[in-house]
Design a protein around this motif. Structure first.
Motif, PDB file in Angstrom:
ATOM      1  N   VAL A 125      54.270  92.454  74.018  1.00 12.31           N
ATOM      2  CA  VAL A 125      55.558  92.826  74.502  1.00 12.31           C
ATOM      3  C   VAL A 125      55.834  93.129  72.780  1.00 12.31           C
ATOM      4  CG1 VAL A 125      57.464  93.094  75.541  1.00 12.31           C
ATOM      5  CG2 VAL A 125      55.516  92.421  77.237  1.00 12.31           C
ATOM      6  N   TRP A 126      56.160  94.437  72.662  1.00 11.93           N
ATOM      7  CA  TRP A 126      57.206  94.346  71.389  1.00 11.93           C
ATOM      8  C   TRP A 126      58.515  95.033  71.997  1.00 11.93           C
ATOM      9  CZ3 TRP A 126      60.191  98.955  69.114  1.00 11.93           C
ATOM     10  CH2 TRP A 126      60.247  98.940  67.478  1.00 11.93           C
ATOM     11  N   ILE A 127      59.827  94.096  71.272  1.00 17.33           N
ATOM     12  CA  ILE A 127      61.126  95.152  71.771  1.00 17.33           C
ATOM     13  C   ILE A 127      61.502  94.961  70.445  1.00 17.33           C
ATOM     14  CG2 ILE A 127      63.421  93.685  72.809  1.00 17.33           C
ATOM     15  CD1 ILE A 127      61.554  91.728  73.870  1.00 17.33           C
ATOM     16  N   GLY A 128      62.285  96.645  70.432  1.00 16.96           N
ATOM     17  CA  GLY A 128      63.221  97.180  69.459  1.00 16.96           C
ATOM     18  C   GLY A 128      64.394  97.000  69.044  1.00 16.96           C
ATOM     19  N   PRO A 129      65.243  97.180  67.716  1.00 17.47           N
ATOM     20  CA  PRO A 129      65.587  96.814  67.661  1.00 17.47           C
ATOM     21  C   PRO A 129      67.554  97.116  68.221  1.00 17.47           C
ATOM     22  CG  PRO A 129      65.246  97.791  65.483  1.00 17.47           C
ATOM     23  CD  PRO A 129      64.106  97.717  66.931  1.00 17.47           C
ATOM     24  N   ASN A 130      67.939  96.196  68.409  1.00 16.79           N
ATOM     25  CA  ASN A 130      69.451  96.287  69.447  1.00 16.79           C
ATOM     26  C   ASN A 130      69.056  96.310  71.270  1.00 16.79           C
ATOM     27  OD1 ASN A 130      71.122  95.822  67.735  1.00 16.79           O
ATOM     28  ND2 ASN A 130      69.857  97.790  66.586  1.00 16.79           N
ATOM     29  N   ALA A 131      67.888  96.165  71.339  1.00 18.88           N
ATOM     30  CA  ALA A 131      67.548  96.650  73.100  1.00 18.88           C
ATOM     31  C   ALA A 131      68.275  95.622  73.665  1.00 18.88           C
ATOM     32  CB  ALA A 131      66.084  96.535  73.340  1.00 18.88           C
ATOM     33  N   VAL A 132      68.352  95.903  75.147  1.00 17.72           N
ATOM     34  CA  VAL A 132      68.484  94.390  75.824  1.00 17.72           C
ATOM     35  C   VAL A 132      67.989  94.550  76.947  1.00 17.72           C
ATOM     36  CG1 VAL A 132      70.971  94.182  77.336  1.00 17.72           C
ATOM     37  CG2 VAL A 132      71.293  95.290  74.822  1.00 17.72           C
ATOM     38  N   ILE A 133      68.260  93.145  77.576  1.00 14.86           N
ATOM     39  CA  ILE A 133      67.148  93.388  78.377  1.00 14.86           C
ATOM     40  C   ILE A 133      67.723  91.897  79.330  1.00 14.86           C
ATOM     41  CG2 ILE A 133      64.787  92.330  79.258  1.00 14.86           C
ATOM     42  CD1 ILE A 133      63.957  92.855  76.574  1.00 14.86           C
ATOM     43  N   VAL A 134      68.289  92.413  80.228  1.00 20.22           N
ATOM     44  CA  VAL A 134      68.944  91.510  81.627  1.00 20.22           C
ATOM     45  C   VAL A 134      68.513  91.607  82.716  1.00 20.22           C
ATOM     46  CG1 VAL A 134      70.272  93.263  81.486  1.00 20.22           C
ATOM     47  CG2 VAL A 134      71.637  90.874  81.851  1.00 20.22           C
ATOM     48  N   GLY A 135      68.891  90.100  83.135  1.00 17.61           N
ATOM     49  CA  GLY A 135      68.850  89.766  84.724  1.00 17.61           C
ATOM     50  C   GLY A 135      67.140  89.158  84.818  1.00 17.61           C
ATOM     51  N   LYS A 136      66.955  88.865  86.232  1.00 20.92           N
ATOM     52  CA  LYS A 136      66.192  88.003  87.156  1.00 20.92           C
ATOM     53  C   LYS A 136      64.883  89.132  87.387  1.00 20.92           C
ATOM     54  CE  LYS A 136      64.247  85.785  90.828  1.00 20.92           C
ATOM     55  NZ  LYS A 136      64.522  84.628  91.692  1.00 20.92           N
ATOM     56  N   ILE A 137      64.267  90.517  85.504  1.00 21.98           N
ATOM     57  CA  ILE A 137      63.118  91.069  86.210  1.00 21.98           C
ATOM     58  C   ILE A 137      62.393  91.024  85.612  1.00 21.98           C
ATOM     59  CG2 ILE A 137      65.350  92.988  85.970  1.00 21.98           C
ATOM     60  CD1 ILE A 137      64.889  93.141  82.540  1.00 21.98           C
ATOM     61  N   THR A 138      61.381  91.276  85.606  1.00 21.23           N
ATOM     62  CA  THR A 138      59.998  91.382  84.841  1.00 21.23           C
ATOM     63  C   THR A 138      59.377  92.523  84.491  1.00 21.23           C
ATOM     64  OG1 THR A 138      58.642  89.002  86.755  1.00 21.23           O
ATOM     65  CG2 THR A 138      57.209  90.363  85.313  1.00 21.23           C
ATOM     66  N   ILE A 139      59.022  91.834  83.010  1.00 16.81           N
ATOM     67  CA  ILE A 139      58.669  92.687  82.106  1.00 16.81           C
ATOM     68  C   ILE A 139      56.989  92.348  81.918  1.00 16.81           C
ATOM     69  CG2 ILE A 139      58.706  94.012  79.579  1.00 16.81           C
ATOM     70  CD1 ILE A 139      61.457  93.854  81.001  1.00 16.81           C
ATOM     71  N   GLY A 140      56.548  93.469  81.932  1.00 15.58           N
ATOM     72  CA  GLY A 140      54.751  93.524  82.398  1.00 15.58           C
ATOM     73  C   GLY A 140      54.115  93.351  80.788  1.00 15.58           C
ATOM     74  N   ASN A 141      52.447  93.032  81.314  1.00 12.50           N
ATOM     75  CA  ASN A 141      52.212  93.410  79.569  1.00 12.50           C
ATOM     76  C   ASN A 141      51.882  94.645  78.427  1.00 12.50           C
ATOM     77  OD1 ASN A 141      51.596  90.596  80.651  1.00 12.50           O
ATOM     78  ND2 ASN A 141      50.060  91.046  81.320  1.00 12.50           N
TER      79      ASN A 141
END
Length: 183
Positions: A125-141
């Protein structure tokens, strides 16, 4: 001979497995330096003497570099911080292998609502600058989270998340060219 987690993390930067001495030389880079101390703190239990020492050193570098990543956070091998600067990751979050996280990212807990809890992030997973990931969530492959994206929903494998709120687009090679030197 197997390679240590630190060697696998540093492999992501150089594409080579390095000796302990070569790793120490690379520690002039703040992002690699922080990973070095984080992984050492993760190797030792909190109540042990070495665990306490490594956590004290890590705390110093949290303040110095602006990384708020705790030893309790489950992070897979091949972790890569592209740049240094403000970064907040909830200690209960889980992050897979071969993940890149840029500056300004927040991976946070939601304290109420249907997604109360912390994110689980897959592999590559590539997460770019200033991204916000919040909560009981699932980010896949194989997911690319674009700069400045706000993600508060599950993201399936092989996707791109873009915008605020994030819009999800399916893409088979979502992180191709973004995640290099995979282990």
């Amino acid at each position: 001979m197997g390679h240590s987690t630190i060697q696998k993390d540093f492999y992501r930067e150089s594409g080579k497995y390095l000796s302990h001495f070569q790793i120490l030389k690379k520690c002039f880079s703040p992002n690699l330096h922080y990973i070095y101390w984080l992984r050492n703190a993760q190797k030792h239990s909190k109540p042990s003497l070495l665990g306490k020492i490594y956590r004290l050193i890590l705390r110093h570098y949290q303040i110095k570099y602006g990384f708020q990543i705790y030893p309790e956070t489950e992070i897979g091998e091949g972790f890569y911080l592209g740049h240094w600067g403000h970064l907040v990751i909830n200690p209960k979050a889980k992050i897979g292998k071969n993940c890149n996280i840029a500056q300004g990212v927040t991976i946070a807990q939601a304290n109420r609502g249907k997604n109360e809890g912390v994110p689980i992030i897959g592999n590559e997973v590539w997460i770019g600058p200033n991204a916000v990931i919040v909560g009981k969530i699932t980010i896949g492959n194989n997911v690319l989270i674009a700069p400045n994206a706000y993600v508060n929903m599950d993201i399936p494998d092989n996707s791109i998340a873009l915008g605020n709120p994030a819009v999800i687009t399916s893409k088979m090679n979502a992180t191709e060219g973004y995640i290099n030197n995979k282990i």
